[in-house]
Write a protein that holds these residues in place. Structure first.
Motif, PDB file in Angstrom:
ATOM      1  N   THR A 260     -16.173   4.663   0.347  1.00  0.00           N
ATOM      2  CA  THR A 260     -15.040   4.087  -0.360  1.00  0.00           C
ATOM      3  C   THR A 260     -13.871   3.875   0.598  1.00  0.00           C
ATOM      4  O   THR A 260     -13.834   4.442   1.685  1.00  0.00           O
ATOM      5  CB  THR A 260     -14.600   4.989  -1.532  1.00  0.00           C
ATOM      6  OG1 THR A 260     -14.341   6.294  -1.029  1.00  0.00           O
ATOM      7  CG2 THR A 260     -15.665   5.041  -2.611  1.00  0.00           C
ATOM      8  N   THR A 261     -12.914   3.074   0.178  1.00  0.00           N
ATOM      9  CA  THR A 261     -11.758   2.719   0.996  1.00  0.00           C
ATOM     10  C   THR A 261     -10.480   3.364   0.464  1.00  0.00           C
ATOM     11  O   THR A 261     -10.475   3.956  -0.625  1.00  0.00           O
ATOM     12  CB  THR A 261     -11.555   1.192   0.987  1.00  0.00           C
ATOM     13  OG1 THR A 261     -11.270   0.788  -0.369  1.00  0.00           O
ATOM     14  CG2 THR A 261     -12.771   0.452   1.511  1.00  0.00           C
ATOM     15  N   GLN A 262      -9.410   3.203   1.218  1.00  0.00           N
ATOM     16  CA  GLN A 262      -8.089   3.641   0.748  1.00  0.00           C
ATOM     17  C   GLN A 262      -7.717   2.900  -0.540  1.00  0.00           C
ATOM     18  O   GLN A 262      -7.091   3.470  -1.422  1.00  0.00           O
ATOM     19  CB  GLN A 262      -7.025   3.396   1.817  1.00  0.00           C
ATOM     20  CG  GLN A 262      -6.914   4.463   2.857  1.00  0.00           C
ATOM     21  CD  GLN A 262      -6.563   5.814   2.284  1.00  0.00           C
ATOM     22  OE1 GLN A 262      -7.332   6.742   2.453  1.00  0.00           O
ATOM     23  NE2 GLN A 262      -5.442   5.963   1.635  1.00  0.00           N
ATOM     24  N   LEU A 263      -8.098   1.618  -0.627  1.00  0.00           N
ATOM     25  CA  LEU A 263      -7.801   0.855  -1.837  1.00  0.00           C
ATOM     26  C   LEU A 263      -8.472   1.490  -3.048  1.00  0.00           C
ATOM     27  O   LEU A 263      -7.881   1.555  -4.127  1.00  0.00           O
ATOM     28  CB  LEU A 263      -8.252  -0.607  -1.683  1.00  0.00           C
ATOM     29  CG  LEU A 263      -8.013  -1.510  -2.889  1.00  0.00           C
ATOM     30  CD1 LEU A 263      -6.520  -1.621  -3.209  1.00  0.00           C
ATOM     31  CD2 LEU A 263      -8.607  -2.896  -2.655  1.00  0.00           C
TER      32      LEU A 263
ATOM     33  N   GLU B 224       2.655   9.771  -5.539  1.00  0.00           N
ATOM     34  CA  GLU B 224       2.019  10.048  -4.257  1.00  0.00           C
ATOM     35  C   GLU B 224       0.515   9.882  -4.444  1.00  0.00           C
ATOM     36  O   GLU B 224      -0.121  10.647  -5.168  1.00  0.00           O
ATOM     37  CB  GLU B 224       2.343  11.467  -3.806  1.00  0.00           C
ATOM     38  CG  GLU B 224       1.750  11.828  -2.469  1.00  0.00           C
ATOM     39  CD  GLU B 224       2.055  13.254  -2.059  1.00  0.00           C
ATOM     40  OE1 GLU B 224       1.953  13.521  -0.855  1.00  0.00           O
ATOM     41  OE2 GLU B 224       2.364  14.086  -2.922  1.00  0.00           O
ATOM     42  N   VAL B 225      -0.048   8.841  -3.830  1.00  0.00           N
ATOM     43  CA  VAL B 225      -1.485   8.569  -3.914  1.00  0.00           C
ATOM     44  C   VAL B 225      -1.955   7.953  -2.607  1.00  0.00           C
ATOM     45  O   VAL B 225      -1.176   7.337  -1.885  1.00  0.00           O
ATOM     46  CB  VAL B 225      -1.859   7.618  -5.075  1.00  0.00           C
ATOM     47  CG1 VAL B 225      -1.550   8.211  -6.426  1.00  0.00           C
ATOM     48  CG2 VAL B 225      -1.170   6.287  -4.925  1.00  0.00           C
ATOM     49  N   GLY B 226      -3.229   8.106  -2.320  1.00  0.00           N
ATOM     50  CA  GLY B 226      -3.802   7.446  -1.150  1.00  0.00           C
ATOM     51  C   GLY B 226      -3.106   7.779   0.156  1.00  0.00           C
ATOM     52  O   GLY B 226      -3.040   6.949   1.046  1.00  0.00           O
ATOM     53  N   GLY B 227      -2.566   8.988   0.258  1.00  0.00           N
ATOM     54  CA  GLY B 227      -1.930   9.395   1.506  1.00  0.00           C
ATOM     55  C   GLY B 227      -0.503   8.914   1.687  1.00  0.00           C
ATOM     56  O   GLY B 227       0.033   8.957   2.794  1.00  0.00           O
ATOM     57  N   GLY B 228       0.125   8.426   0.629  1.00  0.00           N
ATOM     58  CA  GLY B 228       1.499   7.951   0.738  1.00  0.00           C
ATOM     59  C   GLY B 228       2.158   7.813  -0.619  1.00  0.00           C
ATOM     60  O   GLY B 228       1.626   8.264  -1.631  1.00  0.00           O
TER      61      GLY B 228
ATOM     62  N   ASN C 170      -5.409  10.980  -4.193  1.00  0.00           N
ATOM     63  CA  ASN C 170      -5.060  11.169  -2.793  1.00  0.00           C
ATOM     64  C   ASN C 170      -6.291  11.343  -1.933  1.00  0.00           C
ATOM     65  O   ASN C 170      -6.286  11.015  -0.759  1.00  0.00           O
ATOM     66  CB  ASN C 170      -4.160  12.388  -2.614  1.00  0.00           C
ATOM     67  CG  ASN C 170      -2.742  12.090  -3.002  1.00  0.00           C
ATOM     68  OD1 ASN C 170      -2.170  11.110  -2.556  1.00  0.00           O
ATOM     69  ND2 ASN C 170      -2.172  12.930  -3.839  1.00  0.00           N
ATOM     70  N   SER C 171      -7.336  11.921  -2.510  1.00  0.00           N
ATOM     71  CA  SER C 171      -8.566  12.152  -1.748  1.00  0.00           C
ATOM     72  C   SER C 171      -9.757  12.202  -2.691  1.00  0.00           C
ATOM     73  O   SER C 171      -9.598  12.331  -3.914  1.00  0.00           O
ATOM     74  CB  SER C 171      -8.477  13.453  -0.956  1.00  0.00           C
ATOM     75  OG  SER C 171      -8.667  14.562  -1.805  1.00  0.00           O
TER      76      SER C 171
ATOM     77  N   HIS D  24       0.849  -1.179   0.000  1.00  0.00           N
ATOM     78  CA  HIS D  24       0.000   0.000   0.000  1.00  0.00           C
ATOM     79  C   HIS D  24       0.890   1.235   0.000  1.00  0.00           C
ATOM     80  O   HIS D  24       2.057   1.163   0.395  1.00  0.00           O
ATOM     81  CB  HIS D  24      -0.905   0.019   1.231  1.00  0.00           C
ATOM     82  CG  HIS D  24      -1.726  -1.229   1.372  1.00  0.00           C
ATOM     83  ND1 HIS D  24      -2.802  -1.507   0.569  1.00  0.00           N
ATOM     84  CD2 HIS D  24      -1.607  -2.284   2.207  1.00  0.00           C
ATOM     85  CE1 HIS D  24      -3.322  -2.671   0.917  1.00  0.00           C
ATOM     86  NE2 HIS D  24      -2.602  -3.170   1.905  1.00  0.00           N
ATOM     87  N   PRO D  25       0.342   2.393  -0.403  1.00  0.00           N
ATOM     88  CA  PRO D  25       1.141   3.621  -0.315  1.00  0.00           C
ATOM     89  C   PRO D  25       1.642   3.845   1.112  1.00  0.00           C
ATOM     90  O   PRO D  25       0.920   3.622   2.079  1.00  0.00           O
ATOM     91  CB  PRO D  25       0.137   4.708  -0.716  1.00  0.00           C
ATOM     92  CG  PRO D  25      -0.862   4.003  -1.588  1.00  0.00           C
ATOM     93  CD  PRO D  25      -0.985   2.633  -0.985  1.00  0.00           C
ATOM     94  N   VAL D  26       2.887   4.271   1.216  1.00  0.00           N
ATOM     95  CA  VAL D  26       3.525   4.461   2.521  1.00  0.00           C
ATOM     96  C   VAL D  26       3.595   5.960   2.809  1.00  0.00           C
ATOM     97  O   VAL D  26       4.144   6.722   2.011  1.00  0.00           O
ATOM     98  CB  VAL D  26       4.945   3.853   2.544  1.00  0.00           C
ATOM     99  CG1 VAL D  26       5.584   4.021   3.912  1.00  0.00           C
ATOM    100  CG2 VAL D  26       4.917   2.386   2.125  1.00  0.00           C
TER     101      VAL D  26
END
Length: 184
Positions: free
Chosen positions: A147-150, A59-63, A158-159, A19-21
């Protein structure tokens, strides 16, 4: 720690990350400030793009995470999906769009918007990790979905603020309440 070692450390961590870190976790791992780690990541991303690599650092999904370059999407897609069918149906995509734009939303509200029963489609989206139960309504105790982070990761966002505006195409809350009352 030298910058080359820090860069290599970031590459090694991101290579194995599912997952994004977040920058904070990466900064802690390489013992560098978040600002300096962010700058290093952005520099790495620019260098990879300039080198025309088969991957990108995004940079996606908060990481941060490595992704295959869109230029090679057809080749990668063929390789990954050879012998399997993992595409979402049109019904699933429509339901996912409703959840993304209206969340938190109940199954009844989704059905009211789509005009069809959605129980099995919602189960499929939950199973695939694209939506999840995020609460319950006060009045009826019905499950609310979001929706989820995935989902963000798969969409390359990112959001949810990055979703294209669709306001003219979806009913407002008053219209939705009326549609919900009409359902059996």
């Amino acid at each position: 720690m030298s910058e080359d070692f820090q860069r290599g450390s970031l590459e090694a961590i991101l290579m194995v990350a599912e997952h994004p870190v977040p920058v904070s976790a990466l900064a802690q791992a390489i013992e560098l400030s978040e600002a300096d780690t962010d700058a290093l990541l952005r520099s790495m991303a620019r260098n990879y793009d300039a080198d025309s690599r088969g991957f990108q650092l995004r940079e996606v999904g908060g990481g941060w995470r490595f992704y295959s370059h869109p230029r090679y999407a057809d080749v990668v897609s063929e390789f990954v999906t050879r012998g399997q069918s993992s595409k979402l149906s049109v019904q699933a995509l429509e339901t996912l769009a409703v959840v993304a734009y209206r969340q938190p939303v109940t199954r009844t509200q989704i059905a009211a918007i789509r005009g069809v029963e959605v129980d099995s489609v919602v189960r499929t989206l939950v199973t695939r990790g694209l939506i999840e139960q995020v609460g319950q309504t006060q009045a009826t105790g019905a499950s609310l979905y979001g929706t989820t982070q995935l989902f963000l990761e798969k969409m390359g966002m990112n959001s949810l603020d990055e979703l294209a505006p669709l306001a003219p195409y979806l009913p407002d809350d008053t219209d939705l309440d009326e549609l919900e009352k009409e359902l059996p």
